[in-house]
Design a protein around this motif. Structure first.
Motif, PDB file in Angstrom:
ATOM      1  N   GLY A 205       0.772 -32.300  30.922  1.00 44.76           N
ATOM      2  CA  GLY A 205      -0.485 -32.389  31.242  1.00 44.76           C
ATOM      3  C   GLY A 205      -1.375 -31.794  30.135  1.00 44.76           C
ATOM      4  N   ALA A 206      -0.961 -31.188  29.108  1.00 49.27           N
ATOM      5  CA  ALA A 206      -1.684 -30.681  28.117  1.00 49.27           C
ATOM      6  C   ALA A 206      -2.658 -31.884  27.276  1.00 49.27           C
ATOM      7  N   GLY A 207      -3.822 -31.596  27.153  1.00 46.91           N
ATOM      8  CA  GLY A 207      -4.610 -32.492  26.281  1.00 46.91           C
ATOM      9  C   GLY A 207      -4.158 -32.257  24.877  1.00 46.91           C
ATOM     10  N   GLU A 208      -4.686 -33.186  23.985  1.00 47.90           N
ATOM     11  CA  GLU A 208      -4.520 -33.201  22.411  1.00 47.90           C
ATOM     12  C   GLU A 208      -5.146 -31.949  21.838  1.00 47.90           C
ATOM     13  N   LEU A 209      -6.469 -31.597  22.244  1.00 47.46           N
ATOM     14  CA  LEU A 209      -6.951 -30.556  21.501  1.00 47.46           C
ATOM     15  C   LEU A 209      -6.137 -29.124  21.914  1.00 47.46           C
ATOM     16  N   ARG A 210      -5.729 -29.097  23.478  1.00 55.05           N
ATOM     17  CA  ARG A 210      -4.982 -27.783  23.625  1.00 55.05           C
ATOM     18  C   ARG A 210      -3.606 -27.917  23.290  1.00 55.05           C
ATOM     19  N   THR A 211      -3.107 -28.890  23.110  1.00 56.56           N
ATOM     20  CA  THR A 211      -1.653 -29.067  22.294  1.00 56.56           C
ATOM     21  C   THR A 211      -1.802 -28.796  20.865  1.00 56.56           C
ATOM     22  N   PHE A 212      -2.688 -29.018  20.226  1.00 60.54           N
ATOM     23  CA  PHE A 212      -2.871 -28.554  18.864  1.00 60.54           C
ATOM     24  C   PHE A 212      -3.055 -26.949  18.670  1.00 60.54           C
ATOM     25  N   ALA A 213      -4.094 -26.591  19.421  1.00 61.51           N
ATOM     26  CA  ALA A 213      -4.494 -25.110  19.301  1.00 61.51           C
ATOM     27  C   ALA A 213      -3.268 -24.006  20.051  1.00 61.51           C
ATOM     28  N   GLY A 214      -2.805 -24.587  21.048  1.00 62.64           N
ATOM     29  CA  GLY A 214      -1.832 -23.699  21.886  1.00 62.64           C
ATOM     30  C   GLY A 214      -0.250 -24.064  21.152  1.00 62.64           C
ATOM     31  N   ILE A 215       0.045 -24.834  20.928  1.00 63.23           N
ATOM     32  CA  ILE A 215       1.323 -24.958  20.226  1.00 63.23           C
ATOM     33  C   ILE A 215       1.434 -25.387  18.859  1.00 63.23           C
ATOM     34  N   ALA A 216       0.763 -26.539  18.141  1.00 62.96           N
ATOM     35  CA  ALA A 216       1.001 -26.765  16.708  1.00 62.96           C
ATOM     36  C   ALA A 216       0.490 -25.774  15.850  1.00 62.96           C
ATOM     37  N   LEU A 217      -0.672 -25.118  16.275  1.00 62.86           N
ATOM     38  CA  LEU A 217      -1.265 -23.893  15.368  1.00 62.86           C
ATOM     39  C   LEU A 217      -0.568 -22.812  15.314  1.00 62.86           C
ATOM     40  N   PRO A 218       0.108 -22.385  16.351  1.00 63.82           N
ATOM     41  CA  PRO A 218       0.980 -21.058  16.278  1.00 63.82           C
ATOM     42  C   PRO A 218       2.182 -21.355  15.360  1.00 63.82           C
ATOM     43  N   MET A 219       2.881 -22.747  15.282  1.00 63.04           N
ATOM     44  CA  MET A 219       4.024 -23.078  14.422  1.00 63.04           C
ATOM     45  C   MET A 219       3.581 -23.275  13.137  1.00 63.04           C
ATOM     46  N   LEU A 220       2.407 -23.591  12.864  1.00 64.60           N
ATOM     47  CA  LEU A 220       1.780 -23.623  11.608  1.00 64.60           C
ATOM     48  C   LEU A 220       1.265 -22.189  10.983  1.00 64.60           C
ATOM     49  N   ALA A 221       1.553 -21.310  11.533  1.00 67.84           N
ATOM     50  CA  ALA A 221       1.151 -19.961  10.857  1.00 67.84           C
ATOM     51  C   ALA A 221       1.422 -19.721   9.389  1.00 67.84           C
ATOM     52  N   PRO A 222       2.848 -19.962   9.075  1.00 68.39           N
ATOM     53  CA  PRO A 222       3.231 -19.541   7.499  1.00 68.39           C
ATOM     54  C   PRO A 222       2.342 -20.627   6.752  1.00 68.39           C
ATOM     55  N   GLY A 223       2.327 -21.996   7.465  1.00 68.36           N
ATOM     56  CA  GLY A 223       1.395 -22.888   6.512  1.00 68.36           C
ATOM     57  C   GLY A 223      -0.175 -22.579   6.225  1.00 68.36           C
ATOM     58  N   PHE A 224      -0.482 -22.303   7.432  1.00 71.07           N
ATOM     59  CA  PHE A 224      -1.928 -21.668   7.499  1.00 71.07           C
ATOM     60  C   PHE A 224      -2.296 -20.531   6.545  1.00 71.07           C
ATOM     61  N   MET A 225      -1.399 -19.581   6.520  1.00 69.67           N
ATOM     62  CA  MET A 225      -1.508 -18.283   5.684  1.00 69.67           C
ATOM     63  C   MET A 225      -1.397 -18.837   4.097  1.00 69.67           C
ATOM     64  N   THR A 226      -0.591 -19.700   3.890  1.00 67.54           N
ATOM     65  CA  THR A 226      -0.533 -20.150   2.593  1.00 67.54           C
ATOM     66  C   THR A 226      -1.582 -20.872   1.901  1.00 67.54           C
ATOM     67  N   ILE A 227      -2.049 -21.799   2.947  1.00 64.44           N
ATOM     68  CA  ILE A 227      -3.152 -22.477   2.671  1.00 64.44           C
ATOM     69  C   ILE A 227      -4.413 -21.620   2.392  1.00 64.44           C
ATOM     70  N   PHE A 228      -4.671 -20.523   3.358  1.00 64.12           N
ATOM     71  CA  PHE A 228      -5.547 -19.623   3.206  1.00 64.12           C
ATOM     72  C   PHE A 228      -5.630 -18.838   1.809  1.00 64.12           C
ATOM     73  N   LEU A 229      -4.302 -18.659   1.420  1.00 63.28           N
ATOM     74  CA  LEU A 229      -4.344 -17.795   0.197  1.00 63.28           C
ATOM     75  C   LEU A 229      -4.696 -18.528  -0.990  1.00 63.28           C
ATOM     76  N   PHE A 230      -4.456 -19.873  -1.089  1.00 68.06           N
ATOM     77  CA  PHE A 230      -4.721 -20.735  -2.220  1.00 68.06           C
ATOM     78  C   PHE A 230      -6.375 -20.601  -2.063  1.00 68.06           C
ATOM     79  N   SER A 231      -6.959 -20.992  -0.978  1.00 63.50           N
ATOM     80  CA  SER A 231      -8.412 -21.046  -0.742  1.00 63.50           C
ATOM     81  C   SER A 231      -9.284 -19.712  -1.002  1.00 63.50           C
ATOM     82  N   PHE A 232      -8.644 -18.711  -0.575  1.00 63.10           N
ATOM     83  CA  PHE A 232      -9.086 -17.505  -0.851  1.00 63.10           C
ATOM     84  C   PHE A 232      -9.219 -17.012  -2.373  1.00 63.10           C
ATOM     85  N   THR A 233      -8.229 -17.242  -3.022  1.00 66.22           N
ATOM     86  CA  THR A 233      -8.154 -16.954  -4.453  1.00 66.22           C
ATOM     87  C   THR A 233      -9.064 -17.988  -5.256  1.00 66.22           C
TER      88      THR A 233
END
Length: 307
Positions: A205-233
């Motif tokens: 019963g999870a909606g698409e936004l909740r699925t992304f924020a609560g499930i997909a985004l934590p799984m994407l933490a390594p990718g998130f930080m990699t993209i963040f470092l590229f963007s930060f630099t």
């Protein structure tokens, strides 16, 4: 009646191939050691080439104005690092601290917003099917091929029409667009987020936004930080964009402020120590970011390489 006996065959001597194999082991070991020596030698040369300017910067930042010009580049003079730091932080009513804070704002806030947008976009390209998806993704990838300097003039004209020239938004808004980050986010989404997990969340019963924020985004933490470092630099080193968009020195990032100080060193040599010490302080956030987030950086690059 005589019995004929076959002459006994002489003992077999080692053949040439077997002898060759025995002799090949020391030679292979020698070749491996030679290869390692060559590789290590090249790495040492590359490390020396990379660290030599930083070493000079650290040594020069400890010198006063007299020793800066009277001693060689890699020799120490009177230790004046604390005095130089105090001079930089208090010069012109502490304008350097304002520049440093502006760079933190542009890099941290802009990179965080840009990374979140890239991750959401890459996730959508990976997990959803819609008409023209691949063509649209190809258009996004086309943005990677366009140099940033080419689009600075059109961006300035757009910023002028929007009335955001010489404001913080002049650098924050363009930082949101990162085509390469979208590509990386799609790769990470394919490798880190299984479709079965998303289907299970939708069944619960999870909606698409909740699925992304609560499930997909934590799984994407390594990718998130990699993209963040590229963007930060990229944001921290964004000099040309700030030079085009900003006129008020109170809005300058630290690299543009140091450039302005360096432009008057011919007429006022006392600015040399300000530029050198300020440059040393300016590289500290980049080093700290990579040291603190290197485990995400390594895991993210490994996942992207395997994919």
């Amino acid at each position: 009646m005589s019995i004929l006996t076959r002459p006994s065959s002489p003992p077999r001597t080692p053949t040439a191939p077997s002898g060759t194999r025995v002799a090949a082991r020391p030679r292979a070991r020698t070749d491996a050691l030679l290869s390692k020596a060559v590789v290590n030698g090249l790495l040492i040369v590359a490390a020396f080439y990379t660290l030599m300017p930083v070493t000079w910067l650290v040594i020069a930042a400890t010198k006063n104005d007299r020793d800066l010009f009277s001693t060689s580049g890699f020799s120490f003079g009177d230790f004046s690092l604390l005095a130089n730091l105090h001079h930089v932080f208090t010069f012109n009513d502490g304008i350097y601290l304002r520049w440093f804070g502006n760079s933190i704002l542009y890099s941290v806030v802009g990179s965080a917003a840009s990374t979140l947008l890239c991750v959401a976009t890459g996730y959508a390209f990976d997990k959803y099917e819609f008409k023209g998806k691949e063509k649209l993704f190809g258009a996004v990838l086309g943005g990677v091929l366009v140099p940033t300097t080419v689009i600075q003039l059109p961006m300035y004209l757009l910023a002028t029409e929007a009335g955001v020239v010489n404001t913080y938004w002049a650098l924050l808004l363009p930082a949101l667009v990162n085509p390469f980050g979208v590509y990386l986010a799609r790769v990470f989404s394919e490798g880190y987020v299984p479709n079965e997990v998303l289907e299970a969340a939708r069944v619960d019963g999870a909606g698409e936004l909740r699925t992304f924020a609560g499930i997909a985004l934590p799984m994407l933490a390594p990718g998130f930080m990699t993209i963040f470092l590229f963007s930060f630099t990229s944001s921290w080193n964004n000099f040309f964009g700030a030079l085009v968009m900003l006129n008020d020195e109170k809005l300058y990032p630290v690299n543009l402020g140091l450039f302005m100080w360096n432009s008057v060193t011919q007429q006022q040599p006392e600015y040399y120590s300000l530029v050198i010490t300020g440059s040393l302080v300016a590289v500290v956030p980049l080093i700290a970011a990579f040291v603190c987030l290197q485990r995400f950086w390594r895991s993210g690059l490994t996942a992207g390489a395997v994919k």
